[in-house]
Scaffold this motif. Sequence first.
Motif, PDB file in Angstrom:
ATOM      1  N   GLY A 109     -41.866 -37.704   5.032  1.00  0.00           N
ATOM      2  CA  GLY A 109     -40.617 -37.086   5.449  1.00  0.00           C
ATOM      3  C   GLY A 109     -40.436 -37.135   6.953  1.00  0.00           C
ATOM      4  N   GLY A 110     -41.510 -37.517   7.676  1.00  0.00           N
ATOM      5  CA  GLY A 110     -41.416 -37.662   9.127  1.00  0.00           C
ATOM      6  C   GLY A 110     -41.112 -36.370   9.854  1.00  0.00           C
ATOM      7  N   HIS A 111     -41.887 -35.319   9.597  1.00  0.00           N
ATOM      8  CA  HIS A 111     -41.643 -34.030  10.253  1.00  0.00           C
ATOM      9  C   HIS A 111     -42.136 -34.049  11.701  1.00  0.00           C
ATOM     10  CE1 HIS A 111     -41.584 -31.766   6.114  1.00  0.00           C
ATOM     11  NE2 HIS A 111     -40.844 -32.861   6.124  1.00  0.00           N
ATOM     12  N   ILE A 112     -43.437 -34.286  11.901  1.00  0.00           N
ATOM     13  CA  ILE A 112     -44.070 -34.406  13.225  1.00  0.00           C
ATOM     14  C   ILE A 112     -43.885 -33.137  14.045  1.00  0.00           C
ATOM     15  CG2 ILE A 112     -44.514 -36.072  15.085  1.00  0.00           C
ATOM     16  CD1 ILE A 112     -42.583 -37.973  13.695  1.00  0.00           C
ATOM     17  N   ASN A 113     -43.596 -32.018  13.403  1.00  0.00           N
ATOM     18  CA  ASN A 113     -43.267 -30.798  14.120  1.00  0.00           C
ATOM     19  C   ASN A 113     -43.370 -29.622  13.152  1.00  0.00           C
ATOM     20  OD1 ASN A 113     -41.986 -28.653  15.465  1.00  0.00           O
ATOM     21  ND2 ASN A 113     -40.534 -30.013  16.476  1.00  0.00           N
ATOM     22  N   PRO A 114     -44.254 -28.658  13.415  1.00  0.00           N
ATOM     23  CA  PRO A 114     -44.350 -27.493  12.526  1.00  0.00           C
ATOM     24  C   PRO A 114     -43.043 -26.714  12.393  1.00  0.00           C
ATOM     25  CG  PRO A 114     -46.265 -27.605  13.948  1.00  0.00           C
ATOM     26  CD  PRO A 114     -45.301 -28.634  14.457  1.00  0.00           C
ATOM     27  N   ALA A 115     -42.205 -26.727  13.425  1.00  0.00           N
ATOM     28  CA  ALA A 115     -40.919 -26.023  13.340  1.00  0.00           C
ATOM     29  C   ALA A 115     -40.018 -26.676  12.299  1.00  0.00           C
ATOM     30  CB  ALA A 115     -40.231 -26.013  14.704  1.00  0.00           C
ATOM     31  N   VAL A 116     -40.013 -27.992  12.262  1.00  0.00           N
ATOM     32  CA  VAL A 116     -39.233 -28.722  11.260  1.00  0.00           C
ATOM     33  C   VAL A 116     -39.800 -28.453   9.871  1.00  0.00           C
ATOM     34  CG1 VAL A 116     -38.575 -31.010  10.422  1.00  0.00           C
ATOM     35  CG2 VAL A 116     -38.485 -30.503  12.876  1.00  0.00           C
ATOM     36  N   THR A 117     -41.114 -28.514   9.754  1.00  0.00           N
ATOM     37  CA  THR A 117     -41.760 -28.255   8.463  1.00  0.00           C
ATOM     38  C   THR A 117     -41.442 -26.849   7.972  1.00  0.00           C
ATOM     39  OG1 THR A 117     -43.578 -29.779   8.990  1.00  0.00           O
ATOM     40  CG2 THR A 117     -43.983 -28.143   7.271  1.00  0.00           C
ATOM     41  N   PHE A 118     -41.518 -25.870   8.864  1.00  0.00           N
ATOM     42  CA  PHE A 118     -41.243 -24.493   8.474  1.00  0.00           C
ATOM     43  C   PHE A 118     -39.783 -24.318   8.055  1.00  0.00           C
ATOM     44  CE2 PHE A 118     -40.299 -19.978   9.605  1.00  0.00           C
ATOM     45  CZ  PHE A 118     -41.142 -19.388   8.678  1.00  0.00           C
ATOM     46  N   GLY A 119     -38.876 -24.962   8.782  1.00  0.00           N
ATOM     47  CA  GLY A 119     -37.466 -24.880   8.429  1.00  0.00           C
ATOM     48  C   GLY A 119     -37.183 -25.483   7.065  1.00  0.00           C
ATOM     49  N   LEU A 120     -37.793 -26.621   6.779  1.00  0.00           N
ATOM     50  CA  LEU A 120     -37.604 -27.261   5.477  1.00  0.00           C
ATOM     51  C   LEU A 120     -38.258 -26.445   4.364  1.00  0.00           C
ATOM     52  CD1 LEU A 120     -38.177 -30.975   6.511  1.00  0.00           C
ATOM     53  CD2 LEU A 120     -36.012 -29.907   5.856  1.00  0.00           C
ATOM     54  N   PHE A 121     -39.354 -25.759   4.692  1.00  0.00           N
ATOM     55  CA  PHE A 121     -39.976 -24.877   3.698  1.00  0.00           C
ATOM     56  C   PHE A 121     -39.047 -23.709   3.363  1.00  0.00           C
ATOM     57  CE2 PHE A 121     -42.319 -20.808   3.355  1.00  0.00           C
ATOM     58  CZ  PHE A 121     -42.761 -20.951   2.041  1.00  0.00           C
ATOM     59  N   LEU A 122     -38.434 -23.106   4.391  1.00  0.00           N
ATOM     60  CA  LEU A 122     -37.510 -22.002   4.148  1.00  0.00           C
ATOM     61  C   LEU A 122     -36.312 -22.452   3.309  1.00  0.00           C
ATOM     62  CD1 LEU A 122     -37.433 -20.148   7.586  1.00  0.00           C
ATOM     63  CD2 LEU A 122     -38.715 -19.537   5.537  1.00  0.00           C
ATOM     64  N   ALA A 123     -35.944 -23.716   3.471  1.00  0.00           N
ATOM     65  CA  ALA A 123     -34.839 -24.259   2.681  1.00  0.00           C
ATOM     66  C   ALA A 123     -35.305 -24.716   1.300  1.00  0.00           C
ATOM     67  CB  ALA A 123     -34.189 -25.415   3.427  1.00  0.00           C
ATOM     68  N   ARG A 124     -36.573 -24.500   1.002  1.00  0.00           N
ATOM     69  CA  ARG A 124     -37.162 -24.865  -0.299  1.00  0.00           C
ATOM     70  C   ARG A 124     -37.125 -26.363  -0.549  1.00  0.00           C
ATOM     71  NH1 ARG A 124     -37.678 -20.591  -3.769  1.00  0.00           N
ATOM     72  NH2 ARG A 124     -39.085 -22.017  -4.870  1.00  0.00           N
ATOM     73  N   LYS A 125     -37.322 -27.127   0.546  1.00  0.00           N
ATOM     74  CA  LYS A 125     -37.378 -28.575   0.412  1.00  0.00           C
ATOM     75  C   LYS A 125     -38.794 -29.070   0.171  1.00  0.00           C
ATOM     76  CE  LYS A 125     -32.985 -29.075   1.405  1.00  0.00           C
ATOM     77  NZ  LYS A 125     -32.012 -29.499   0.373  1.00  0.00           N
ATOM     78  N   LEU A 126     -39.778 -28.220   0.386  1.00  0.00           N
ATOM     79  CA  LEU A 126     -41.168 -28.549   0.103  1.00  0.00           C
ATOM     80  C   LEU A 126     -41.919 -27.264  -0.184  1.00  0.00           C
ATOM     81  CD1 LEU A 126     -43.107 -29.421   3.371  1.00  0.00           C
ATOM     82  CD2 LEU A 126     -40.876 -28.357   3.371  1.00  0.00           C
ATOM     83  N   SER A 127     -43.066 -27.408  -0.853  1.00  0.00           N
ATOM     84  CA  SER A 127     -43.843 -26.244  -1.273  1.00  0.00           C
ATOM     85  C   SER A 127     -44.624 -25.659  -0.106  1.00  0.00           C
ATOM     86  CB  SER A 127     -44.812 -26.644  -2.388  1.00  0.00           C
ATOM     87  OG  SER A 127     -45.796 -27.538  -1.893  1.00  0.00           O
TER      88      SER A 127
END
Length: 271
Positions: A109-127
């Motif tokens: 998914g090319g996050h490269i950033n915990p902030a992006v990962t956390f945002g996508l987690f809050l949006a329920r895009k990943l577990s």
Amino acid sequence: MEGKEEDVRVGASKFSERQPIGTSAQDKDYKEPPPAPLFEPGELKSWSFYRAGIAEFMATFLFLYITLLTVMGVVKANSKCTTVGIQGIAWAFGGMIFALVYCTAGISGGHINPAVTFGLFLARKLSLTRAIFYMIMQCLGAICGAGVVKGFQKGLYESNGGGANVVQPGYTKGDALGAEIVGTFVLVYTVFSATDAKRNARDSHVPLLAPLPIGFAVFLVHLATIPITGTSINPARSFGAAVIYNKHHAWKDHVSVLYDLKIRNFDIHPI
């Protein structure tokens, strides 16, 4: 004349898949995918799960390596006119994000950033399982990337701040916090917009290379906030540089809340 009108009518029907820009383009069918489960233990048995983590590690490693070397090249120069300057640093960060997101988007998914990962987690895009794994690998990659830069030129690295994020003279911690919050919002907002599947389905006639606006957003945010904090908008980038540089002032601004709570009265100090 009647024949021409008929040709127009038939042509419009023949190429009905063409959608104009605007509200009529919203008629395209789109099915919202179900939210990712909070915990997905089955992922731990999948090779693709670990491959994605390795991709995040390598991407963050290369990101820190290239960008910190660029920073070191600018700060060591006697005259900034002989270097790429702030604009070059901003291009290095934005350009690397563009390249690395392009390379790893199909793997992790090319996050490269915990902030992006956390945002996508809050949006329920990943577990949660995958989100935690990504964040750990991103931080490890950042530490290794900064470590390689220090290994190349230790003296220069330590004498010029090691690329660590600190509040610059003339700004308060509140200024720095506000700048980082807004900058991180710009980045995450751009990521969500550029990767929105509903938008891609609705406006498929408008070509969009997702890594391009993401990288450009990083570039613009760096232009604005390098004079304030050196620009982080990426917790892994700040953490990796601070761990390798490992100086008191590199940690002080990161844990300023603890200082305000007078943790120092208990003789607890950052490394």
